[in-house]
Scaffold this motif. Structure first.
Motif, PDB file in Angstrom:
ATOM      1  N   MET A   6       0.798  -1.220   0.000  1.00 29.38           N
ATOM      2  CA  MET A   6       0.000   0.000   0.000  1.00 29.38           C
ATOM      3  C   MET A   6       0.840   1.283   0.000  1.00 29.38           C
ATOM      4  SD  MET A   6      -2.950   0.980   2.747  1.00 29.38           S
ATOM      5  CE  MET A   6      -1.731   1.261   4.040  1.00 29.38           C
ATOM      6  N   VAL A   7       1.857   1.355   0.844  1.00 28.91           N
ATOM      7  CA  VAL A   7       2.688   2.563   0.904  1.00 28.91           C
ATOM      8  C   VAL A   7       3.428   2.779  -0.422  1.00 28.91           C
ATOM      9  CG1 VAL A   7       4.678   3.631   2.030  1.00 28.91           C
ATOM     10  CG2 VAL A   7       2.930   2.515   3.408  1.00 28.91           C
ATOM     11  N   LEU A  52       3.815   5.782  -5.664  1.00 26.67           N
ATOM     12  CA  LEU A  52       3.636   5.836  -7.117  1.00 26.67           C
ATOM     13  C   LEU A  52       2.519   6.815  -7.490  1.00 26.67           C
ATOM     14  CD1 LEU A  52       3.881   2.040  -8.085  1.00 26.67           C
ATOM     15  CD2 LEU A  52       5.604   3.828  -8.463  1.00 26.67           C
ATOM     16  N   ASP A  53       1.476   6.857  -6.679  1.00 30.21           N
ATOM     17  CA  ASP A  53       0.362   7.766  -6.923  1.00 30.21           C
ATOM     18  C   ASP A  53       0.829   9.220  -6.868  1.00 30.21           C
ATOM     19  OD1 ASP A  53      -2.241   8.547  -7.394  1.00 30.21           O
ATOM     20  OD2 ASP A  53      -2.853   8.396  -5.311  1.00 30.21           O
ATOM     21  N   MET A  54       1.602   9.554  -5.847  1.00 26.57           N
ATOM     22  CA  MET A  54       2.095  10.927  -5.722  1.00 26.57           C
ATOM     23  C   MET A  54       3.056  11.275  -6.850  1.00 26.57           C
ATOM     24  SD  MET A  54       0.423  11.964  -3.137  1.00 26.57           S
ATOM     25  CE  MET A  54       1.204  13.571  -3.070  1.00 26.57           C
ATOM     26  N   LEU A 102      -0.940  -2.097  -5.907  1.00 25.03           N
ATOM     27  CA  LEU A 102      -0.279  -1.881  -4.623  1.00 25.03           C
ATOM     28  C   LEU A 102      -1.136  -1.041  -3.690  1.00 25.03           C
ATOM     29  CD1 LEU A 102       3.372  -1.127  -5.814  1.00 25.03           C
ATOM     30  CD2 LEU A 102       2.420  -3.307  -5.045  1.00 25.03           C
ATOM     31  N   LYS A 103      -1.599   0.095  -4.164  1.00 28.19           N
ATOM     32  CA  LYS A 103      -2.282   1.056  -3.278  1.00 28.19           C
ATOM     33  C   LYS A 103      -3.609   0.518  -2.751  1.00 28.19           C
ATOM     34  CE  LYS A 103      -4.059   5.769  -2.938  1.00 28.19           C
ATOM     35  NZ  LYS A 103      -4.303   7.053  -3.605  1.00 28.19           N
ATOM     36  N   THR A 104      -4.407  -0.072  -3.617  1.00 26.27           N
ATOM     37  CA  THR A 104      -5.728  -0.558  -3.220  1.00 26.27           C
ATOM     38  C   THR A 104      -5.766  -2.076  -3.092  1.00 26.27           C
ATOM     39  OG1 THR A 104      -6.765   1.313  -4.359  1.00 26.27           O
ATOM     40  CG2 THR A 104      -8.181  -0.559  -3.826  1.00 26.27           C
ATOM     41  N   LYS A 109      -4.338  13.531 -12.173  1.00 25.90           N
ATOM     42  CA  LYS A 109      -3.970  12.127 -12.061  1.00 25.90           C
ATOM     43  C   LYS A 109      -4.468  11.352 -13.275  1.00 25.90           C
ATOM     44  CE  LYS A 109      -3.866  11.665  -7.012  1.00 25.90           C
ATOM     45  NZ  LYS A 109      -4.408  10.919  -5.839  1.00 25.90           N
ATOM     46  N   THR A 110      -3.639  10.446 -13.747  1.00 29.26           N
ATOM     47  CA  THR A 110      -4.067   9.520 -14.787  1.00 29.26           C
ATOM     48  C   THR A 110      -4.818   8.379 -14.120  1.00 29.26           C
ATOM     49  OG1 THR A 110      -2.092  10.023 -16.112  1.00 29.26           O
ATOM     50  CG2 THR A 110      -3.325   8.035 -16.675  1.00 29.26           C
TER      51      THR A 110
END
Length: 292
Positions: A152-153, A158-160, A178-180, A244-245
Motif C-alpha cells: 500500500m505505501v 507511485l500515486d504521488m 499496490l495502493k488498493t 492524475k491519470t
C-alpha cells in the motif's frame, strides 16, 4: 440467510469490536479522539468482512478472525487519514465529515494515522488467544507486506509521483495493485489463514481479491467522474484537479464499465474450488453496481 442480512451482521460485529479498541484510553491530548474519529466514521468495512467470510469459508470461526479483521480496518483507516493530508491529496471531506486533519489539525492527524498503524499490529497479535503461533506469524507477515513499501505505501508513493504526468495503463495497474489491491488481497488471505486453509485456498482468495480490488478501483475512478458528492461523502472530480491519470482517462467510462464486469466474472471464477462461496460471489456483484 440473505446476502444483505449477512453483510449487516458481519459489519455490526466489526463495528462493535472497533468501538471497544480504545475505550478507557488516557486522553493524550486529542490523539485517541482523532483515532476514533476516523476509525468509527463508518465506511463499507469491506476488508474486515472479507477476513471474516474467508475464515468461515475454510471452516473457521468469527472469534478466530476478528482481531485480524480489525487490524486490517485500522491500517486502511490510517491510510485514509494520511491520504487526505495537505501534503497528499489535500481533501477536506471523508465519508461526509471533515477529514481528520480538518477536525484535529495536521499534526494530530499524522499522529492518529501513526497510532492506528502501530496499534493494528498489537490488535492482530490478539489472534494468538485463539490461533496457533504459526498461523499468527503467517498472518502478520502477510499484513506487514501488504501495508508497507511492497504494498500500500509503495502504491501511494507511485500515486504521488504520477501526479501531473501521463501514465500508461501498465503504470496505473501497478499503482492500484499496490495502493488498493494489496490490502484487499491481504484481508482475504488473513481469513483463510485464520480458518486453517492451505496454500491452495490462499492462492484462490488472493486471485479473487486482486480481481475484486482492481474492479473496485476502476469503479471508484468512474464515480469520481459520474458520482454524486452527497452519496460519496467526498468531493468528486478530485482526480482531474490533481492531474492524475486514471482508468477513466485511459479507457473512458464505457470501456471501464465493461472491464469491471469482466474482472468481476474472473473474481467469481477464482472461487470455484470452494464448496459454498455464495457470499463472496454476491459481494463481487454488489460492488460492480455501487454508487458510493
Amino acid at each position: 440467510m440473505k446476502f444483505t442480512e449477512r453483510f449487516i451482521e458481519d459489519k455490526e460485529l466489526v463495528e462493535r469490536a472497533l468501538g471497544n479498541l480504545f475505550r478507557g484510553c488516557p486522553p493524550h491530548a486529542d490523539l485517541y479522539d482523532a483515532m476514533n474519529y476516523s476509525l468509527l466514521a463508518g465506511g463499507k468495512r469491506i476488508r474486515p468482512v472479507l477476513t471474516l467470510e474467508c475464515c468461515r469459508l475454510c471452516g473457521g470461526t468469527d472469534t478466530a478472525a476478528l482481531s485480524l479483521a480489525c487490524a486490517v480496518e485500522m491500517i486502511h483507516t490510517y491510510s485514509l487519514i494520511h491520504d487526505d493530508l495537505p501534503c497528499m491529496d489535500n481533501d477536506e471531506l471523508r465519508r461526509g465529515k471533515p477529514t481528520c486533519h480538518m477536525a484535529y489539525g495536521e499534526a494530530t492527524a499524522v499522529l492518529a494515522g501513526d497510532g492506528l498503524l502501530t496499534a493494528a499490529f498489537e490488535t492482530a497479535l490478539g489472534a494468538g488467544a485463539y490461533l496457533p503461533a504459526e498461523r499468527v506469524a503467517a498472518a502478520l507477515a502477510v499484513l506487514a507486506e501488504a501495508a508497507g513499501p511492497a504494498g500500500m505505501v509503495g502504491g501511494q508513493a507511485l500515486d504521488m509521483a504520477g501526479e501531473g504526468r501521463a501514465l500508461t495503463l501498465a503504470d496505473v495497474e501497478e499503482l492500484q495493485k499496490l495502493k488498493t489491491g494489496a490490502l484487499i488481497s491481504a484481508a482475504a488471505e488473513l481469513g483463510v489463514i485464520a480458518g486453517g486453509g492451505g496454500e491452495t485456498e490462499r492462492a484462490a482468495v488472493r486471485t479473487y481479491a486482486q480481481k475484486l480490488g482492481l474492479a473496485f478501483q476502476i469503479r471508484d475512478d468512474m464515480l469520481d467522474v459520474e458520482g454524486d458528492q452527497d452519496s460519496l461523502g467526498k468531493p468528486i472530480g478530485s482526480d482531474v484537479s490533481s492531474e492524475k491519470t486514471t482508468f477513466v482517462t485511459l479507457k473512458g467510462l464505457e470501456e471501464c464499465a465493461r472491464l469491471v464486469e469482466r474482472l468481476t466474472d474472473e473474481a467469481i471464477d477464482a472461487l470455484s474450488g470452494f464448496e459454498e462461496p455464495w457470499f463472496l460471489e454476491e459481494l463481487a456483484r454488489v460492488l460492480v453496481g455501487r454508487t458510493n
